[in-house]
Enzyme design. Structure first.
Site, PDB file in Angstrom:
ATOM      1  CB  SER A 143      -0.855   0.023   1.276  1.00 24.17           C
ATOM      2  OG  SER A 143      -1.492   1.279   1.428  1.00 24.17           O
ATOM      3  CE1 TYR A 156      -4.379  -2.181   5.399  1.00 22.11           C
ATOM      4  CE2 TYR A 156      -3.611   0.014   4.807  1.00 22.11           C
ATOM      5  CZ  TYR A 156      -4.075  -1.231   4.434  1.00 22.11           C
ATOM      6  OH  TYR A 156      -4.237  -1.544   3.102  1.00 22.11           O
TER       7      TYR A 156
HETATM    8  P1  NAP Z   1     -11.579  -6.018   0.143  1.00 20.17           P
HETATM    9  O1  NAP Z   1     -12.521  -5.807  -0.979  1.00 20.17           O
HETATM   10  O2  NAP Z   1     -12.071  -5.814   1.527  1.00 20.17           O
HETATM   11  O3  NAP Z   1     -10.963  -7.451  -0.020  1.00 20.17           O
HETATM   12  C1  NAP Z   1     -10.201  -8.052   0.989  1.00 20.17           C
HETATM   13  C2  NAP Z   1     -10.131  -9.529   0.692  1.00 20.17           C
HETATM   14  O4  NAP Z   1      -9.344 -10.144   1.714  1.00 20.17           O
HETATM   15  C3  NAP Z   1     -11.493 -10.179   0.705  1.00 20.17           C
HETATM   16  O5  NAP Z   1     -11.585 -11.115  -0.329  1.00 20.17           O
HETATM   17  C4  NAP Z   1     -11.545 -10.886   2.055  1.00 20.17           C
HETATM   18  O6  NAP Z   1     -12.304 -12.077   1.941  1.00 20.17           O
HETATM   19  C5  NAP Z   1     -10.059 -11.224   2.252  1.00 20.17           C
HETATM   20  N1  NAP Z   1      -9.772 -11.404   3.664  1.00 20.17           N
HETATM   21  C6  NAP Z   1      -9.842 -10.476   4.655  1.00 20.17           C
HETATM   22  N2  NAP Z   1      -9.599 -11.051   5.838  1.00 20.17           N
HETATM   23  C7  NAP Z   1      -9.374 -12.364   5.590  1.00 20.17           C
HETATM   24  C8  NAP Z   1      -9.105 -13.480   6.401  1.00 20.17           C
HETATM   25  N3  NAP Z   1      -9.007 -13.382   7.728  1.00 20.17           N
HETATM   26  N4  NAP Z   1      -8.934 -14.679   5.817  1.00 20.17           N
HETATM   27  C9  NAP Z   1      -9.057 -14.814   4.473  1.00 20.17           C
HETATM   28  N5  NAP Z   1      -9.308 -13.797   3.649  1.00 20.17           N
HETATM   29  C10 NAP Z   1      -9.481 -12.581   4.196  1.00 20.17           C
HETATM   30  O7  NAP Z   1     -10.322  -5.062   0.021  1.00 20.17           O
HETATM   31  P2  NAP Z   1      -9.247  -4.778  -1.135  1.00 20.17           P
HETATM   32  O8  NAP Z   1      -9.066  -3.322  -1.142  1.00 20.17           O
HETATM   33  O9  NAP Z   1      -9.573  -5.461  -2.384  1.00 20.17           O
HETATM   34  O10 NAP Z   1      -7.963  -5.398  -0.476  1.00 20.17           O
HETATM   35  C11 NAP Z   1      -7.016  -6.144  -1.210  1.00 20.17           C
HETATM   36  C12 NAP Z   1      -5.623  -5.725  -0.782  1.00 20.17           C
HETATM   37  O11 NAP Z   1      -5.361  -4.407  -1.252  1.00 20.17           O
HETATM   38  C13 NAP Z   1      -5.407  -5.692   0.728  1.00 20.17           C
HETATM   39  O12 NAP Z   1      -4.151  -6.260   1.029  1.00 20.17           O
HETATM   40  C14 NAP Z   1      -5.407  -4.203   1.048  1.00 20.17           C
HETATM   41  O13 NAP Z   1      -4.671  -3.923   2.202  1.00 20.17           O
HETATM   42  C15 NAP Z   1      -4.751  -3.662  -0.209  1.00 20.17           C
HETATM   43  N6  NAP Z   1      -4.965  -2.237  -0.456  1.00 20.17           N
HETATM   44  C16 NAP Z   1      -6.210  -1.752  -0.659  1.00 20.17           C
HETATM   45  C17 NAP Z   1      -6.376  -0.397  -0.872  1.00 20.17           C
HETATM   46  C18 NAP Z   1      -7.739   0.194  -1.079  1.00 20.17           C
HETATM   47  O14 NAP Z   1      -7.878   1.428  -1.022  1.00 20.17           O
HETATM   48  N7  NAP Z   1      -8.763  -0.597  -1.341  1.00 20.17           N
HETATM   49  C19 NAP Z   1      -5.264   0.469  -0.893  1.00 20.17           C
HETATM   50  C20 NAP Z   1      -4.007  -0.069  -0.691  1.00 20.17           C
HETATM   51  C21 NAP Z   1      -3.862  -1.420  -0.486  1.00 20.17           C
HETATM   52  P3  NAP Z   1     -13.350 -12.626   3.048  1.00 20.17           P
HETATM   53  O15 NAP Z   1     -13.927 -11.446   3.757  1.00 20.17           O
HETATM   54  O16 NAP Z   1     -14.329 -13.397   2.227  1.00 20.17           O
HETATM   55  O17 NAP Z   1     -12.508 -13.502   3.915  1.00 20.17           O
END
Ligand code: NAP
Length: 266
Positions: A143, A156
Site C-alpha cells: 500500500s 495498518y
Molecule cells: P476487500 O474488498 O475488503 O478485499 C479483501 C479480501 O481479503 C477479501 O476477499 C476478504 O475475503 C479477504 N480477507 C480479509 N480477511 C481475511 C481473512 N481473515 N482470511 C481470508 N481472507 C481474508 O479489500 P481490497 O481493497 O480489495 O484489499 C485487497 C488488498 O489491497 C489488501 O491487502 C489491502 O490492504 C490492499 N490495499 C487496498 C487499498 C484500497 O484502497 N482498497 C489500498 C491499498 C492497499 P473474506 O472477507 O471473504 O474472507
C-alpha cells in the site's frame, strides 16, 4: 499431479471481493487455472462458477480464515505441495482505521495475522518450489501506506511497512533467477476494505479513488514491464525514482560507525 495447463495455476488470496476478485478474473481470462482463497464461501463459489463457464479454466476454492493458524497451515500445505503453481498473489488484507488506542487488541492482531503472517507463510510455501523450478511469480499487495502513516493507520501502515520491506528482501534473495517478485502499492481503491475498516468511501476525496479494474490492470502492466515496485496511481515516475534513490542514499549514509556531529554536545 501435473495438469495440462501450460500456464499453470495462480493462487489469489482475498478473491471474494475487491482487487482479488479482479486479479482472479484477469488471470482466468489469460488462461490460468486458479486457486481462490477467502472466508466467504458463497462469494468464491459464485466467482468460480462464472470464471469456469466463461474461460473454461479449473478453479479450486480454498475457504479459509487466513488469520486462523490451522486454516493458514492448511492453505500453505495445499499450495506448497502443488507443483502447478506458477503465481501467488498475496492480496488478502484487512484494516481497521482508527487510533490504535481506540482499536481492540483483537482487531490489531487480526491486521498483523492477515496482512503480515499469512503473507509471509504463504510466500514461504511457494518460494522453495519456485526456486527448484527456477520459475514463478509472487505478487505482494502492499500500500502507499507502507511508507506513510495517518493517525488512524498506525497498525495498518505498520503491517504494510512489513510487506514493503519483506518483499524488497525477497527480491534481493531471488536476484539472478527467473523468479519474479513484485510489490504493488495501491492508493485509495473502491473496495469494501474502507467500509469494513470504518471509513466509508463517501468520506474520501472522490477524485483520489481508483477503480479496482484500473488498479489491477496497472499492477499487471507493471509486472509485464518488469517493475519491482508498482505504484498504480503515481503519475510522476520521477517521484518513485527519487524515493528509491533517497532510501538507498540514507542507508549508505548510515554506515559511518560514528555519531553524527549534531549529537556531539560537549
Ligand atoms: P476487500 O474488498 O475488503 O478485499 C479483501 C479480501 O481479503 C477479501 O476477499 C476478504 O475475503 C479477504 N480477507 C480479509 N480477511 C481475511 C481473512 N481473515 N482470511 C481470508 N481472507 C481474508 O479489500 P481490497 O481493497 O480489495 O484489499 C485487497 C488488498 O489491497 C489488501 O491487502 C489491502 O490492504 C490492499 N490495499 C487496498 C487499498 C484500497 O484502497 N482498497 C489500498 C491499498 C492497499 P473474506 O472477507 O471473504 O474472507
Amino acid at each position: 499431479m501435473k495438469t495440462n495447463n501450460k500456464l499453470g495455476t495462480a493462487v489469489v488470496t482475498g478473491a471474494s471481493s475487491g482487487l482479488g476478485k479482479v486479479f482472479a478474473e484477469r488471470l482466468a481470462k489469460k488462461g490460468y487455472d486458479l486457486k481462490l482463497v477467502a472466508r466467504r464461501e458463497e462469494k468464491l463459489v459464485e466467482l468460480a462458477e462464472q470464471l469456469t463457464s466463461k474461460y473454461g479454466v479449473t478453479v479450486t476454492n480454498l475457504v479459509a480464515d487466513l488469520g486462523a493458524p490451522a486454516d493458514l497451515e492448511r492453505v500453505a500445505t495445499n499450495i506448497q505441495n502443488d507443483e502447478n503453481i506458477t503465481i501467488l498473489i498475496n492480496n488478502a488484507g484487512t484494516s481497521t482505521l482508527a487510533p490504535s488506542t481506540q482499536t481492540s487488541v483483537a482487531k490489531q492482531k487480526e491486521m498483523i495475522d492477515v496482512n503480515i503472517t499469512s503473507l509471509m507463510l504463504l510466500s514461504n510455501a511457494v518460494l522453495p518450489g519456485f526456486i527448484a523450478r527456477n520459475e514463478g511469480t509472487l505478487i505482494n499487495i502492499g500500500s502507499v501506506l507502507g511508507a506513510f502513516t495517518l493517525p488512524i493507520s498506525s497498525v495498518y501502515s505498520g503491517t504494510k511497512g512489513f510487506v514493503v520491506q519483506y518483499t524488497r528482501g525477497l527480491q534481493e534473495e531471488v536476484k539472478g533467477t527467473n523468479i519474479k517478485v513484485q510489490l504493488v502499492n495501491p492508493s485509495i481503491t473502491a473496495t469494501e476494505i474502507w467500509e469494513v475498516g470504518g471509513v466509508p468511501l463517501s468520506a474520501l476525496d472522490q477524485a483520489a479513488i481508483m477503480t479496482t479494474e484500473d488498479c489491477v490492470d496497472a499492477a499487471l502492466a507493471g509486472l509485464a514491464a518488469g517493475e519491482l515496485a508498482t505504484f498504480p496511481s503515481v503519475h510522476n515516475q520521477e517521484l518513485i525514482d527519487a524515493y528509491e534513490d533517497a532510501r538507498i542514499k540514507l542507508f549508505t549514509g548510515s554506515q559511518t560507525g560514528k555519531p553524527a556531529e549534531r549529537y556531539l554536545q560537549n
